[in-house]
Scaffold this motif. Structure first.
Motif, PDB file in Angstrom:
ATOM      1  N   PRO A  48       0.807  -1.221   0.000  1.00 26.53           N
ATOM      2  CA  PRO A  48       0.000   0.000   0.000  1.00 26.53           C
ATOM      3  C   PRO A  48       0.841   1.273   0.000  1.00 26.53           C
ATOM      4  O   PRO A  48       0.579   2.187  -0.783  1.00 26.53           O
ATOM      5  N   GLU A  49       1.860   1.307   0.843  1.00 23.00           N
ATOM      6  CA  GLU A  49       2.679   2.513   0.958  1.00 23.00           C
ATOM      7  C   GLU A  49       3.422   2.756  -0.356  1.00 23.00           C
ATOM      8  O   GLU A  49       3.434   3.839  -0.916  1.00 23.00           O
ATOM      9  N   MET A  50       4.015   1.664  -0.836  1.00 18.93           N
ATOM     10  CA  MET A  50       4.783   1.745  -2.075  1.00 18.93           C
ATOM     11  C   MET A  50       3.849   2.045  -3.249  1.00 18.93           C
ATOM     12  O   MET A  50       4.204   2.799  -4.156  1.00 18.93           O
ATOM     13  N   ALA A  51       2.647   1.469  -3.198  1.00 20.66           N
ATOM     14  CA  ALA A  51       1.676   1.694  -4.273  1.00 20.66           C
ATOM     15  C   ALA A  51       1.308   3.173  -4.346  1.00 20.66           C
ATOM     16  O   ALA A  51       1.319   3.767  -5.423  1.00 20.66           O
ATOM     17  N   SER A  52       1.028   3.789  -3.205  1.00 20.73           N
ATOM     18  CA  SER A  52       0.674   5.206  -3.196  1.00 20.73           C
ATOM     19  C   SER A  52       1.815   6.042  -3.740  1.00 20.73           C
ATOM     20  O   SER A  52       1.617   6.942  -4.544  1.00 20.73           O
ATOM     21  N   ARG A  53       3.013   5.727  -3.282  1.00 19.32           N
ATOM     22  CA  ARG A  53       4.181   6.499  -3.717  1.00 19.32           C
ATOM     23  C   ARG A  53       4.378   6.348  -5.225  1.00 19.32           C
ATOM     24  O   ARG A  53       4.633   7.318  -5.929  1.00 19.32           O
ATOM     25  N   ALA A  54       4.239   5.121  -5.719  1.00 20.55           N
ATOM     26  CA  ALA A  54       4.419   4.873  -7.149  1.00 20.55           C
ATOM     27  C   ALA A  54       3.349   5.604  -7.964  1.00 20.55           C
ATOM     28  O   ALA A  54       3.633   6.134  -9.042  1.00 20.55           O
ATOM     29  N   HIS A  55       2.122   5.643  -7.426  1.00 17.68           N
ATOM     30  CA  HIS A  55       1.058   6.381  -8.112  1.00 17.68           C
ATOM     31  C   HIS A  55       1.413   7.862  -8.203  1.00 17.68           C
ATOM     32  O   HIS A  55       1.262   8.485  -9.251  1.00 17.68           O
ATOM     33  N   ILE A  56       1.885   8.403  -7.074  1.00 15.03           N
ATOM     34  CA  ILE A  56       2.227   9.833  -7.035  1.00 15.03           C
ATOM     35  C   ILE A  56       3.316  10.144  -8.063  1.00 15.03           C
ATOM     36  O   ILE A  56       3.250  11.117  -8.789  1.00 15.03           O
ATOM     37  N   GLU A  57       4.312   9.250  -8.113  1.00 12.83           N
ATOM     38  CA  GLU A  57       5.420   9.493  -9.042  1.00 12.83           C
ATOM     39  C   GLU A  57       4.972   9.401 -10.497  1.00 12.83           C
ATOM     40  O   GLU A  57       5.485  10.107 -11.352  1.00 12.83           O
ATOM     41  N   ALA A  58       4.010   8.527 -10.778  1.00  7.41           N
ATOM     42  CA  ALA A  58       3.655   8.257 -12.176  1.00  7.41           C
ATOM     43  C   ALA A  58       2.511   9.113 -12.709  1.00  7.41           C
ATOM     44  O   ALA A  58       2.432   9.372 -13.911  1.00  7.41           O
ATOM     45  N   ILE A  59       1.619   9.546 -11.832  1.00  7.39           N
ATOM     46  CA  ILE A  59       0.318  10.054 -12.287  1.00  7.39           C
ATOM     47  C   ILE A  59       0.400  11.197 -13.302  1.00  7.39           C
ATOM     48  O   ILE A  59      -0.254  11.155 -14.345  1.00  7.39           O
ATOM     49  N   LEU A  60       1.224  12.208 -13.019  1.00  8.29           N
ATOM     50  CA  LEU A  60       1.227  13.368 -13.919  1.00  8.29           C
ATOM     51  C   LEU A  60       1.783  13.039 -15.295  1.00  8.29           C
ATOM     52  O   LEU A  60       1.240  13.455 -16.312  1.00  8.29           O
ATOM     53  N   SER A  61       2.837  12.230 -15.325  1.00  7.50           N
ATOM     54  CA  SER A  61       3.402  11.895 -16.633  1.00  7.50           C
ATOM     55  C   SER A  61       2.455  10.958 -17.399  1.00  7.50           C
ATOM     56  O   SER A  61       2.391  11.014 -18.628  1.00  7.50           O
ATOM     57  N   VAL A  62       1.729  10.123 -16.678  1.00  9.85           N
ATOM     58  CA  VAL A  62       0.762   9.240 -17.340  1.00  9.85           C
ATOM     59  C   VAL A  62      -0.361  10.066 -17.974  1.00  9.85           C
ATOM     60  O   VAL A  62      -0.762   9.826 -19.124  1.00  9.85           O
ATOM     61  N   ILE A  63      -0.845  11.067 -17.240  1.00  6.61           N
ATOM     62  CA  ILE A  63      -1.899  11.934 -17.781  1.00  6.61           C
ATOM     63  C   ILE A  63      -1.381  12.713 -18.995  1.00  6.61           C
ATOM     64  O   ILE A  63      -2.044  12.803 -20.029  1.00  6.61           O
ATOM     65  N   GLN A  64      -0.183  13.240 -18.838  1.00  9.46           N
ATOM     66  CA  GLN A  64       0.426  14.007 -19.929  1.00  9.46           C
ATOM     67  C   GLN A  64       0.560  13.142 -21.191  1.00  9.46           C
ATOM     68  O   GLN A  64       0.229  13.574 -22.296  1.00  9.46           O
ATOM     69  N   LYS A  65       1.001  11.915 -20.977  1.00  8.71           N
ATOM     70  CA  LYS A  65       1.184  11.007 -22.103  1.00  8.71           C
ATOM     71  C   LYS A  65      -0.167  10.678 -22.758  1.00  8.71           C
ATOM     72  O   LYS A  65      -0.284  10.635 -23.986  1.00  8.71           O
ATOM     73  N   ALA A  66      -1.191  10.475 -21.918  1.00  7.89           N
ATOM     74  CA  ALA A  66      -2.521  10.163 -22.455  1.00  7.89           C
ATOM     75  C   ALA A  66      -3.030  11.316 -23.312  1.00  7.89           C
ATOM     76  O   ALA A  66      -3.628  11.109 -24.373  1.00  7.89           O
ATOM     77  N   MET A  67      -2.789  12.539 -22.876  1.00  8.46           N
ATOM     78  CA  MET A  67      -3.267  13.701 -23.637  1.00  8.46           C
ATOM     79  C   MET A  67      -2.460  13.891 -24.913  1.00  8.46           C
ATOM     80  O   MET A  67      -3.011  14.235 -25.961  1.00  8.46           O
ATOM     81  N   GLN A  68      -1.155  13.649 -24.826  1.00  8.88           N
ATOM     82  CA  GLN A  68      -0.306  13.758 -26.020  1.00  8.88           C
ATOM     83  C   GLN A  68      -0.717  12.742 -27.073  1.00  8.88           C
ATOM     84  O   GLN A  68      -0.883  13.066 -28.242  1.00  8.88           O
ATOM     85  N   GLU A  69      -0.901  11.493 -26.634  1.00  8.39           N
ATOM     86  CA  GLU A  69      -1.253  10.433 -27.587  1.00  8.39           C
ATOM     87  C   GLU A  69      -2.625  10.673 -28.210  1.00  8.39           C
ATOM     88  O   GLU A  69      -2.884  10.263 -29.333  1.00  8.39           O
TER      89      GLU A  69
END
Lengths: 341, 168
Positions: A48-69
């Motif tokens: 859970p702890e690692m999952a939250s941290r990984a989400h935080i690290e990934a979320i903005l670039s994932v959104i950016q990539k989704a919008m770019q694509e």
């Protein structure tokens, strides 16, 4: 020509950080998933702890990539849809807080999405794949949602109109796959690993119990799991290749037998026009084939990428919630135990 | 049969899941909030079964199902602010990960009953005072249940449970 509605979907309920842009609830403009499965595979579980941290690290670039694509900017979007439950509280919070910030900052409506409902809406996405549902599905539809955390039979009478027919009384089907996978020494996640091992095995090698729970649409996989535990104990010493394959095949057949029989019976009894297989376990080939053999109506399943957690289904579901006028306030809270019905 | 081992422990052989559930319900009826109950036992030993009974006795809306995948499930009664938290450390490999569940706050809340499956995976996050229930395979459908109380309030709980369940 009317302008199409473009929805940004955000999903962080469990192991996947995902964002997608979907037009009019069915056309996928982009679908980006950053999975933590590799991370968890090393340990055989979720953190859970690692999952939250990984989400935080990934979320903005994932959104950016989704919008770019999708070739869209913020002005091209009509709303933001986000999963607010069910799921892990820390993981859900990352998606919900991000969506709130973006919607507020970009003056876009925020649409709350139930993750379970979204699994059903994966069938509204247009894909050129074997098993994909055609457009304009006629209600009522029968949905079997099978994943790590859920096993539910739902009758869908219209958009947003559901009847709960039954569900697991103990372990979810996907959870049983994971636990038995671990017991057999197979890699995480257990579902695909058991399916792979089962291909080399004999499903009639071991007689494993099926909990039929007559005259209900409920399921129980706990007794089956315990039977496999006893089998392994009685064997004494680690199981070897051939036996692992036989146990995997026998176990998979027991799960699929009950799921397929009850699903086909429910569809017939409730007059469903089609069966929608939803959730991670619906990627299982044996399940797909067996439900098709037993059902008297068409059976649809999304391609694997849309069976497991993704944000395109969130955007698709969000589209229909948006059309029905649903909006979240800025006080939207996560609901880890959210149910569909 | 309920042989009394000593003042702080109690052993019982259950013949069926339903009997284990009924026993759990007796215990659940006695819970006031603030208790931590650890459920130890291997896969298939009946941890979720006894948790279902405890939930039933406590008065939870709906049935408790396995929390292995979601790690925690929160349950409520038809009315009131009391909660029953059903946690599962099965998928956790490091004790520190338990902190991410926010479990500590729940365990310190007097309105909350906390049930924990696979507690031995993170012993350092558990309170010193607690009720520990160990479930073991006896044969086929039989299970051996060993209840052990740690701390004065849990000794009292175990005594009350013994009276409620076995009349002694």
């Amino acid at each position: 020509m009317t302008e199409e509605i473009r929805m940004l979907g955000i999903e962080t309920s469990c192991d996947e950080t995902a964002a997608a842009v979907v037009a009019d609830g069915h056309r996928i403009l982009s679908n980006v998933v950053a999975s933590q499965v590799d991370l968890h595979a090393r340990y055989g579980g979720v953190f859970p702890e690692m999952a939250s941290r990984a989400h935080i690290e990934a979320i903005l670039s994932v959104i950016q990539k989704a919008m770019q694509e999708a070739h869209v900017g913020w002005d091209d979007l009509d709303a933001v849809a986000v999963t607010y439950g069910p799921g892990l509280v820390g993981s859900l919070l990352v998606g919900v807080n991000t969506a709130k910030g973006l919607a507020l900052g970009r003056r876009l409506p925020l649409v709350p999405v139930n993750h379970l409902e979204a699994h059903i809406y994966a069938h509204w996405l247009e894909v050129a794949a074997e098993g994909a549902a055609p457009p304009n599905l006629a209600f009522p539809l029968l949905a079997l949602i099978v994943s790590g955390g859920h096993t539910e039979l739902i009758l869908m009478r219209g958009h947003g109109d559901y009847i709960y027919l039954g569900g697991t009384l103990d372990d979810a089907a996907g959870e049983a796959f994971d636990k038995v996978g671990r017991l057999l020494g197979l890699p995480y996640p257990g579902g695909p690993a058991i399916e792979k091992a089962a291909r080399q095995g004999n499903p009639a090698a071991f007689r494993l119990p099926r909990a039929w729970l007559e005259s209900t649409y409920d399921f129980s996989f706990s007794g089956l799991k315990t039977a496999v535990v006893r089998l392994v104990q009685q064997h004494g010493g680690p199981l070897r290749g051939r036996t692992v394959a036989d146990v995997a095949a026998s176990f998979q057949e027991a799960v699929v037998d009950v799921l397929a029989t009850k699903t086909a019976a429910a569809a017939a009894e409730r007059g469903a026009t089609a069966i929608l297989l939803c959730g991670g376990v619906s990627a299982n080939q044996a399940l797909r084939t067996t439900v098709r053999e037993r059902a008297g109506v068409p059976v649809y399943y999304p391609p694997p990428i849309l069976c497991t957690d993704n944000a395109a289904m969130i955007a698709a579901c969000g589209h229909f919630r948006f059309l029905s006028g649903e909006r979240a306030g800025w006080d939207l809270d996560v609901e880890p135990g959210l149910r569909l019905v | 049969m309920a042989p009394i081992l000593d003042d702080r422990s109690l052993e019982f052989i259950s013949r069926s899941p339903e009997q284990t559930r009924r026993l759990g319900a007796r215990l659940g009826q006695l819970l006031q909030g603030g208790e931590v109950i650890c459920l130890e036992g291997s896969l298939g030993a009946g941890k979720t079964v006894i948790a279902q009974g405890i939930g039933r006795g406590w008065g939870a809306v709906g049935r408790l199902v396995s929390p292995s995948f979601v790690l925690v499930r929160e349950h409520r009664r038809p009315t009131g602010h009391q909660r029953l938290l059903h946690a599962d450390f099965y998928r956790l490999e490091q004790a520190q990960e338990v902190w991410g569940l926010g479990l500590q706050e729940w365990m310190e809340d007097p309105a909350v009953v906390v049930l924990i499956e696979w507690p031995e995976r993170a012993p350092e996050v558990l309170p010193q005072e607690r009720l520990w229930i160990r479930l073991e395979f006896a044969e086929e459908t039989r299970r051996r249940l060993l209840f052990t109380a740690e701390g004065a309030s849990y000794l009292a709980l175990l005594r009350a449970f013994r009276r409620a369940a076995f009349g002694v």
